[in-house]
Design an enzyme around this catalytic site. Structure first.
Site, mmCIF file in Angstrom:
data_model
loop_
_atom_site.group_PDB
_atom_site.id
_atom_site.type_symbol
_atom_site.label_atom_id
_atom_site.label_comp_id
_atom_site.label_asym_id
_atom_site.label_seq_id
_atom_site.Cartn_x
_atom_site.Cartn_y
_atom_site.Cartn_z
ATOM 1 N N HIS A 116 0.988 -1.240 -0.020
ATOM 2 C CA HIS A 116 0.050 -0.174 -0.128
ATOM 3 C C HIS A 116 0.841 1.347 0.077
ATOM 4 O O HIS A 116 1.789 1.355 0.696
ATOM 5 C CB HIS A 116 -1.073 -0.012 1.194
ATOM 6 C CG HIS A 116 -2.135 1.040 1.161
ATOM 7 N ND1 HIS A 116 -3.214 0.674 0.634
ATOM 8 C CD2 HIS A 116 -2.120 2.131 1.458
ATOM 9 C CE1 HIS A 116 -3.992 1.640 0.642
ATOM 10 N NE2 HIS A 116 -3.482 2.731 0.963
ATOM 11 N N ASP B 82 -13.615 3.384 7.635
ATOM 12 C CA ASP B 82 -12.424 4.096 6.719
ATOM 13 C C ASP B 82 -13.142 4.477 5.721
ATOM 14 O O ASP B 82 -12.858 5.667 5.410
ATOM 15 C CB ASP B 82 -11.408 3.267 6.703
ATOM 16 C CG ASP B 82 -10.149 3.951 5.793
ATOM 17 O OD1 ASP B 82 -9.761 4.962 6.120
ATOM 18 O OD2 ASP B 82 -10.003 3.592 4.717
ATOM 19 N N ARG C 67 -12.390 13.169 5.124
ATOM 20 C CA ARG C 67 -11.231 13.702 5.051
ATOM 21 C C ARG C 67 -11.060 14.416 3.675
ATOM 22 O O ARG C 67 -10.573 15.625 3.678
ATOM 23 C CB ARG C 67 -10.355 12.576 5.385
ATOM 24 C CG ARG C 67 -10.209 12.426 6.824
ATOM 25 C CD ARG C 67 -9.405 11.186 6.907
ATOM 26 N NE ARG C 67 -8.090 11.308 6.730
ATOM 27 C CZ ARG C 67 -7.189 10.352 6.132
ATOM 28 N NH1 ARG C 67 -7.580 9.270 6.059
ATOM 29 N NH2 ARG C 67 -6.154 10.732 5.869
ATOM 30 N N SER D 168 -6.009 4.637 8.727
ATOM 31 C CA SER D 168 -6.816 4.520 7.364
ATOM 32 C C SER D 168 -6.096 3.355 6.572
ATOM 33 O O SER D 168 -6.650 2.440 6.213
ATOM 34 C CB SER D 168 -6.859 5.524 6.601
ATOM 35 O OG SER D 168 -7.087 5.550 5.256
ATOM 36 N N LYS E 16 -7.524 -1.208 6.613
ATOM 37 C CA LYS E 16 -7.988 -1.753 5.472
ATOM 38 C C LYS E 16 -7.028 -2.991 5.196
ATOM 39 O O LYS E 16 -7.374 -4.121 4.777
ATOM 40 C CB LYS E 16 -7.672 -0.899 4.195
ATOM 41 C CG LYS E 16 -8.892 0.241 3.804
ATOM 42 C CD LYS E 16 -8.816 0.869 2.503
ATOM 43 C CE LYS E 16 -7.556 1.866 2.664
ATOM 44 N NZ LYS E 16 -7.730 3.129 3.173
HETATM 45 N N1 URA Z 1 -4.252 5.824 1.592
HETATM 46 C C1 URA Z 1 -5.142 5.413 2.496
HETATM 47 O O1 URA Z 1 -5.673 4.466 2.298
HETATM 48 N N2 URA Z 1 -5.571 6.383 3.507
HETATM 49 C C2 URA Z 1 -4.868 7.546 3.711
HETATM 50 O O2 URA Z 1 -5.286 8.388 4.438
HETATM 51 C C3 URA Z 1 -3.668 7.805 2.722
HETATM 52 C C4 URA Z 1 -3.348 7.234 1.747
#
Ligand code: URA
Length: 431
Positions: A91, A169, A176, A191, A195
């Protein structure tokens, strides 16, 4: 039954620099997920968190509450050739021109990994993998858990919208995006990790961005973010590590939706910009190592076409046609070089905002993005420039958007006499 908390008190506690109790955090996340706390109160709390931060313990609890807001996938029962899958994901904390997931996932598939990738949509000035992939005609990220399981066994990957994973989220992320509360270390860490903990991977590599196009600009803040996320992952039982990578200038030569898919296809065909190839291979090596896969050569999968084959299979399984013509914005504008010289720095943040203004991202939650909106960089930093040649091409469906995009680009680049010193792309590794 009387409520143990009320939103104004929780907001005031954080606004005044206090620490939220575990029970207050659980109450807020549950209440917001189920619609008992409205957007205006959550917005105020997010802004208080943005301004005041959270302790490590608050961040860990906030993350756990977000994981607990929905389902948690488990693929440990899946087998290929009688063996458990090497479940590994990656990620990014968000960047400009950051299309790396698109070539990376098929490279790791071709090397024997299994990638359950819960991907996101664009956030602020940064693009999202789902918005990019959905520019492929027919591609859908809204797939069932049964399909994810099938694809992991048969193909070695699935790229899907988080759906019922960490639904807190999904709501907070969208809020956000439109309340200027994105650039917060605890909110980014929770966040990303909610996930990733929920999606069922067993190993995780984080690409933590540093520089103007990152949400956290300084190396110190990005290091702290990487450390926080790695620790959250380790505590949740995931093999987790991070690379710190440069995001002061956009990755590759394209920024937007379909244009980034096009560039990813070039990488999968064995070409593409060197920085995109370098980062894809570095992250692939980390992922294979984290998953305990020995002896595979990620670079060879780009040379021999096996990663491209995996990509085509993955896209087809999710309803898309990787050979279909990709959309391109109907309106085109160019920026030309004022003089001979060398391209100096190109500011990633300004380019990200320009592309967002062209229609590649959202200004209100749920807005449709333009698949054909984007920008092409013809001369990267350090490349020679001739007076009058095209430096940038901009694409959009909405001609009126050019003025805003061009003004974002104003002052974001310069043709200079001497090439700027090259910056290392991979700054550090955090384990
Ligand atoms: N990627 C995410 O999943 N969340 C964030 O807040 C920033 C990048």
């Amino acid at each position: 039954m009387s409520q143990p908390f009320d939103a104004p008190t929780v907001i005031r506690t954080k606004r005044d620099g206090g620490v939220l109790s575990d029970a207050a955090i659980d109450w807020v996340i549950d209440g917001y997920t189920h619609g008992r706390i409205p957007d205006e109160q959550m917005s105020a709390l997010l802004m208080a968190i943005f301004l005041r931060g959270m302790t490590g313990a608050e961040t860990a609890r906030w993350t756990a509450a977000m994981v607990g807001s929905g389902d948690r996938l488990d693929f440990s029962d899946l087998r290929r050739d009688g063996k458990p899958l090497a479940l590994v994901d990656k990620h990014s904390t968000g960047g400009v021109g950051d299309k790396i997931t698109i070539p990376l996932v098929p490279v790791v598939m071709a090397c024997g990994g299994a990638v359950p990738q819960a991907a996101g949509r664009g956030l602020g000035h940064t693009g999202g993998t789902l918005d990019k992939l959905e520019s492929i005609p027919g591609f859908s990220a809204e797939i069932s858990t049964a399909q994810i399981r099938q694809q992991l066994c048969d193909l070695g990957a699935a790229i899907f919208a988080a759906g019922e994973l960490a639904p807190a989220d999904r709501k907070i992320y969208a809020l956000r995006d439109v309340t200027a509360t994105t650039e917060s270390l605890p909110l980014i860490a929770s966040s990303v990790m909610s996930k990733k903990i929920a999606e069922g991977a067993e190993a995780l590599v984080l690409d933590t961005k540093v520089g103007s196009g990152a949400f956290l600009k300084t190396e110190t803040e990005s290091r702290q973010l990487a450390r926080t996320m790695v620790d959250l992952g380790l505590e949740a039982g995931l093999v987790t590590r991070a690379l710190l990578t440069d995001m002061s200038t956009p990755l590759g030569r394209t920024v937007g939706n379909a244009v980034e898919v096009q560039e990813s296809l070039e990488v999968l065909a064995g070409g593409g910009p060197p920085d995109v190839v370098e980062l894809t291979l570095a992250l692939a090596k980390e992922m294979l190592d984290a998953a305990g896969i020995d002896g595979a050569d990620p670079a060879e999968t780009l040379r021999d076409g096996s990663a491209m084959d995996r990509f085509r299979g993955l896209v087809a399984a999710q309803g898309g046609d990787a050979a279909a013509k990709l959309p391109v914005g109907a309106h085109i504008e160019t920026v030309t070089a004022p003089r001979n010289g060398t391209m100096g720095h190109i500011d990633a943040m300004a380019v990200g905002l320009a592309v967002w203004r062209l229609g590649a991202g959202r200004a209100v939650p749920g807005e449709r993005v333009q698949p054909g909106a984007g920008l092409r960089i013809h001369r990267r930093p350090g490349e020679p420039v001739a007076a009058g040649e095209t430096l940038f091409t901009l694409y959009t469906e909405t001609r009126e958007r050019f003025a805003g995009a061009l003004s974002e680009l104003d002052g974001a680049w310069a043709v200079v006499d001497a090439a700027p010193p090259p910056q290392p792309l991979i700054i550090d590794r955090i384990t």
